[in-house]
Design a protein around this motif. Structure first.
Motif, mmCIF file in Angstrom:
data_model
loop_
_atom_site.group_PDB
_atom_site.id
_atom_site.type_symbol
_atom_site.label_atom_id
_atom_site.label_comp_id
_atom_site.label_asym_id
_atom_site.label_seq_id
_atom_site.Cartn_x
_atom_site.Cartn_y
_atom_site.Cartn_z
ATOM 1 N N LYS A 568 0.781 -1.278 0.139
ATOM 2 C CA LYS A 568 -0.044 0.018 0.123
ATOM 3 C C LYS A 568 0.732 1.155 -0.087
ATOM 4 N N GLU A 569 1.793 1.314 0.552
ATOM 5 C CA GLU A 569 2.895 2.220 0.471
ATOM 6 C C GLU A 569 3.549 2.513 -0.746
ATOM 7 N N MET A 570 3.786 1.502 -1.323
ATOM 8 C CA MET A 570 4.132 1.531 -2.754
ATOM 9 C C MET A 570 3.464 2.225 -3.584
ATOM 10 N N ALA A 571 2.026 1.469 -3.406
ATOM 11 C CA ALA A 571 1.087 2.295 -4.193
ATOM 12 C C ALA A 571 0.708 3.673 -3.925
ATOM 13 N N ARG A 572 1.014 4.119 -2.871
ATOM 14 C CA ARG A 572 0.876 5.485 -2.386
ATOM 15 C C ARG A 572 1.761 6.279 -2.911
ATOM 16 N N TYR A 573 2.942 6.036 -2.669
ATOM 17 C CA TYR A 573 4.331 6.833 -3.061
ATOM 18 C C TYR A 573 4.921 6.485 -4.413
ATOM 19 N N ARG A 574 4.754 5.404 -5.006
ATOM 20 C CA ARG A 574 5.189 4.823 -6.392
ATOM 21 C C ARG A 574 6.571 5.171 -6.676
ATOM 22 N N PRO A 575 7.518 4.578 -5.754
ATOM 23 C CA PRO A 575 8.921 4.840 -5.913
ATOM 24 C C PRO A 575 9.355 4.183 -7.156
ATOM 25 N N CYS A 576 10.122 5.112 -7.776
ATOM 26 C CA CYS A 576 10.444 4.741 -9.363
ATOM 27 C C CYS A 576 12.147 4.582 -9.359
ATOM 28 N N SER A 577 12.746 4.497 -8.179
ATOM 29 C CA SER A 577 14.176 4.435 -8.309
ATOM 30 C C SER A 577 14.392 3.493 -6.930
ATOM 31 N N LEU A 578 15.776 3.196 -7.017
ATOM 32 C CA LEU A 578 16.072 2.174 -5.824
ATOM 33 C C LEU A 578 16.337 2.968 -4.595
ATOM 34 N N PRO A 579 16.826 4.172 -4.643
ATOM 35 C CA PRO A 579 16.926 5.119 -3.258
ATOM 36 C C PRO A 579 15.569 5.412 -2.855
ATOM 37 N N SER A 580 14.554 5.531 -3.698
ATOM 38 C CA SER A 580 13.335 5.748 -3.191
ATOM 39 C C SER A 580 12.579 4.543 -2.830
ATOM 40 N N PHE A 581 12.685 3.554 -3.351
ATOM 41 C CA PHE A 581 12.222 2.265 -2.865
ATOM 42 C C PHE A 581 12.882 1.765 -1.503
ATOM 43 N N SER A 582 13.952 2.089 -1.324
ATOM 44 C CA SER A 582 14.665 1.584 0.025
ATOM 45 C C SER A 582 14.129 2.527 1.148
ATOM 46 N N LYS A 583 13.104 3.604 0.943
ATOM 47 C CA LYS A 583 12.559 4.301 2.103
ATOM 48 C C LYS A 583 11.154 3.628 2.423
ATOM 49 N N ILE A 584 10.635 2.833 1.548
ATOM 50 C CA ILE A 584 9.499 2.115 2.012
ATOM 51 C C ILE A 584 9.485 1.161 3.185
ATOM 52 N N THR A 585 8.428 1.274 4.071
ATOM 53 C CA THR A 585 8.522 0.430 5.375
ATOM 54 C C THR A 585 8.511 -0.924 4.775
ATOM 55 N N GLY A 586 9.434 -1.851 5.659
ATOM 56 C CA GLY A 586 9.487 -3.152 5.193
ATOM 57 C C GLY A 586 10.803 -3.558 4.515
ATOM 58 N N VAL A 587 11.263 -2.528 3.782
ATOM 59 C CA VAL A 587 12.187 -2.780 2.891
ATOM 60 C C VAL A 587 13.822 -2.682 3.420
ATOM 61 N N GLY A 588 14.073 -4.003 3.855
ATOM 62 C CA GLY A 588 15.771 -3.905 4.510
ATOM 63 C C GLY A 588 16.609 -4.022 3.305
ATOM 64 N N ILE A 598 13.006 -5.380 -9.393
ATOM 65 C CA ILE A 598 12.123 -6.136 -9.985
ATOM 66 C C ILE A 598 10.650 -5.123 -9.783
ATOM 67 N N PHE A 599 10.410 -4.501 -8.394
ATOM 68 C CA PHE A 599 9.229 -3.841 -8.160
ATOM 69 C C PHE A 599 9.439 -2.390 -8.775
ATOM 70 N N VAL A 600 10.867 -1.842 -8.664
ATOM 71 C CA VAL A 600 10.684 -0.503 -9.185
ATOM 72 C C VAL A 600 10.397 -0.749 -10.704
#
Length: 732
Positions: A568-588, A598-600
């Motif tokens: 849901k956080e990905m769908a809300r913020y739509r991170p399109c780079s690895l640095p942005s994706f790393s800030k999603i909760t649950g992404v260690g 894959i997800f980006v």
């Protein structure tokens, strides 16, 4: 590595949940620990994180072999070296794992209780301790240790041997449900030495509790299917008998709802297969007896239905608590009919000694007391949370807004006269009997026990013939719930009068009782999960599809890749780079490495197709740009501006690359400076009122007395902003 750094590195979380940091610090300081945290409260991290930071292997006692594989796989997906040893392994595989352990390649070892205390395994433990060291012993589902617990297991009693064999190794016991009596028994049985004890609030605010009256004593299949189809996501339906489990699972499948049965009558392979298919989202519904569920890791169960009356309040809390472990909304529905009490009592009558076939009278007595308590819950007009939490000794003020009794109050009648008759009879019979006997006297029964005691001569004998037995039982439960009479907890259920009882008898206190059988089905509608903010639902569903495909390819449960909350956080913020994706909760770090690209790529492609853009919160500079590091005042101004623009603390933390706790501190400073006129988005008016009263009582010098006064229902972050508001209010 510091604990907070390890939390982000391995688990992808920016901050600890309430109580976790204190428990982890106690463990790192080599203390024994007894931690009572509600389901979904983050128990696992409390022992997994210290295990990563301490030298040696941490031994985890887990009661269900079937769940060990999923638990270990989930850890391995986070880059954590974990394994298990149990009877499912071939000899060669077991030897290979032991070799890895002795080589220092494993940090967490899961074992079953019966294996852990066997002579051969304790010899292995001695070898491990001498070779790489044992960091600590962890007893999960520790209520199984206690005979007072709802799921007592004799094998757990043998765990005290570990303390005898390894007296210097610290021990941690964790469970979601434990009354004061169970907590004391756990401490004694495991020989915990001056343990650090943390008892969190048992409140699960994301759960909605309701009781729906059965139509003519049965649950309508059409009503049940409508419920399931309107409540999206996975669900569990608990039935009392194996026969009902099989029948209902079959009927649901015939009506287009994928369901599987689970009960002790199925062989081990079938039970394991059904549980695996449910956890991996291959079917929507698990229809089960109470044999299913303890320790289940599935976090995204959206509803739990009790098709029949549970046996105990503790069991009901545990079973219903399997919904919403991810913190997202979940619905807990109990279908109830007074006839269920009679059916449950039949099971109690059949509690007999397996060899002599003699009735187990003590067990039957306690079981009937527990049955009275759960029946009172089902029949109650009080806030459901008040009843549930009160069972565990936790006070709750009511008006939760998240149960049927608070949202849809039932109509009531003045039953003061009937209550006076009942309480008068309690007094005249010497306060030595339970409600069943009192009702017999009120209705003029000539049972041997009544006449033997000479109670047919009392003035209250036979004065209650105008009410049925069920109506008097309903009144008795209401009086107990409203604390208008005391009931002993020794299984006998003896009624005694208290101050409020005498106030009723003197006509100084009115008694209002909800009418039996008045629950309005029209009001208790099945609602879909509310909109949780600007989440792009199309992207969310496509991410769930991607997650399921990856999980199937790897033989995993989908939640092991990412939880719904992370999607849901990905769908809300739509991170399109690895640095942005790393800030999603649950992404260690490990999941960023394995799944990030894959997800980006999927999110980027989806955004291109639907003309969307990344929506990660950005840093908004202050109005007076400066090349210097912003001052504390400038940081407070930035935080307050973002809050006034509609961002929540978690969003602000991401935007300013700041810890959430620090955001709350700046918000508190902003409140005191008059920069934030309203905090209703942070704390609801009802919760504000409760906290302000506590501050009036204790002042604002220290937060801990406030935290304890409010039974740990509020986070320290909430308390900080409320302290600021209280100061402003009192200043004016």
């Amino acid at each position: 590595m510091l604990p907070l750094e390890a939390l982000k590195h391995y688990f992808g979380y920016e901050a600890f949940r309430p109580g976790q940091a204190e428990i982890i610090n106690a463990s790192l300081n080599q203390q024994d620990v007894l931690a009572i945290l509600p389901t979904g409260g983050g128990k696992s991290i409390c022992f997994q994180l210290p295990a990563l930071l301490k030298p040696g292997v941490t031994l985890v006692v887990s009661p269900l072999i079937a769940l060990m594989l999923d638990q270990v796989l989930a850890l391995q997906k986070n880059g954590i070296p974990a394994t298990f040893l149990n009877s499912t392994l071939a000899a060669a595989e077991a030897r290979a794992r032991i070799h890895s352990i002795l080589n220092g390649e494993v940090k967490l070892l899961y074992v079953a209780p019966e294996r852990l205390v066997s002579d051969s395994f304790t010899a292995l433990l001695a070898n491990i301790h001498q070779t790489v060291g044992i960091a600590s012993f962890v007893v999960d589902e520790a209520h199984c240790v206690s005979e007072w617990g709802h799921d007592f297991r004799p094998d757990y009693r043998q765990l005290s041997r570990l303390r005898e064999l390894f007296p210097s190794i610290p021990m941690m016991a964790l469970t979601a449900t434990a009354t004061h009596c169970v907590r004391a028994d756990i401490t004694e049985q495991l020989s915990l030495k001056q343990p650090f004890i943390h008892v969190a609030s048992f409140n699960r605010p994301n759960l909605y509790y309701e009781v729906i009256e059965k139509s003519r004593g049965k649950v309508s299949l059409s009503e049940l299917t409508r419920y399931i189809k309107k409540t999206e996501g996975s669900g569990i339906i608990y039935c009392m008998s194996r026969k009902n489990v099989e029948k209902l699972a079959s009927e649901l499948n015939e009506n287009g709802i994928s369901a599987l049965p689970y009960h002790a009558g199925l062989n081990n392979d079938t039970r394991t297969d059904h549980q695996t298919r449910f956890i991996r989202d291959d079917v929507q519904i698990m229809v089960a007896t109470v044999a299913f569920g303890m320790g289940i890791n599935k976090p995204d169960v959206r509803f739990v239905i009790h098709y029949d009356l549970p046996q105990t309040i503790e069991g009901y809390y545990q079973e219903s608590g399997r919904g919403g472990r991810d913190g997202e909304p979940a619905r807990c529905t109990l279908f109830f009919s007074p006839g269920d009490i009679k059916q449950a009592d039949w099971f109690i009558q059949n509690k007999v000694h397996p060899e002599t076939n003699e009735p187990l009278e003590d067990e039957q007595r306690i079981a009937r007391q527990q049955l009275r308590q759960i029946a009172a819950y089902a029949d109650s007009t009080l806030c459901r949370r008040t009843t549930l939490l009160g069972y565990f000794g936790e006070a709750f003020p009511g008006n939760c807004g998240q149960c049927d009794n608070c949202r849809f109050p039932k109509p009531k009648q003045d039953w003061t006269i009937e209550a006076q008759k009942f309480l008068s009879c309690v007094a005249r019979t010497g306060e030595r009997f339970g409600s069943r006997y009192i009702i017999d006297v009120l209705r003029g029964s000539t049972r041997d026990k009544v006449t033997k005691n000479g109670h047919e001569t009392l003035s209250t004998f036979g004065i209650g013939l105008d009410k049925s037995i069920k109506e008097w039982q309903h009144l008795a439960r209401s009086l107990v719930q409203q604390n208008l009479v005391n009931e002993s907890d020794d299984g006998h259920g003896i009624l005694t009068l208290n101050t409020l009882s005498w106030a009723v008898l003197r006509g100084q206190h009115q008694v209002w009782v909800a009418l039996p059988n008045q629950l309005s089905k029209e009001k208790v509608t099945i609602e879909k999960e509310p909109d949780l903010g600007p989440i792009h639902t199309g992207l969310f569903q496509s991410l769930r599809t991607l997650r399921k495909e990856l999980a199937d390819d790897q033989g995993l449960a989908p939640y092991m890749i990412f939880t719904d909350s992370s999607l849901k956080e990905m769908a809300r913020y739509r991170p399109c780079s690895l640095p942005s994706f790393s800030k999603i909760t649950g992404v260690g770090d490990k999941k960023l490495e394995v799944y990030g690209s894959i997800f980006v790529k999927h999110i980027f492609t989806y955004c291109q197709q639907h003309r969307l853009h990344e929506a990660m919160p950005r840093f908004i500079p202050s109005e007076t740009p400066t090349e210097k590091k912003p001052t504390a005042r400038e940081r407070t101004l930035n935080v307050c501006k973002l809050f006034q623009r509609g961002l929540y603390p978690q969003d602000i933390a991401k935007s300013l690359e700041m810890k959430v706790q620090r955001v709350y501190e700046h918000l508190a400073d902003g409140i005191e400076a008059g920069q934030i006129p309203s905090i209703e988005r942070l704390v609801s008016p009802e919760r504000q009122t409760m906290m302000l009263k506590a501050f009036d009582k204790h002042g604002a010098d220290r937060l801990k007395p406030i935290y304890e006064e409010l039974n740990e229902q509020f986070s320290y972050e909430e308390l900080r902003v409320m302290r600021a508001l209280w100061k402003v209010t009192n200043r004016n």
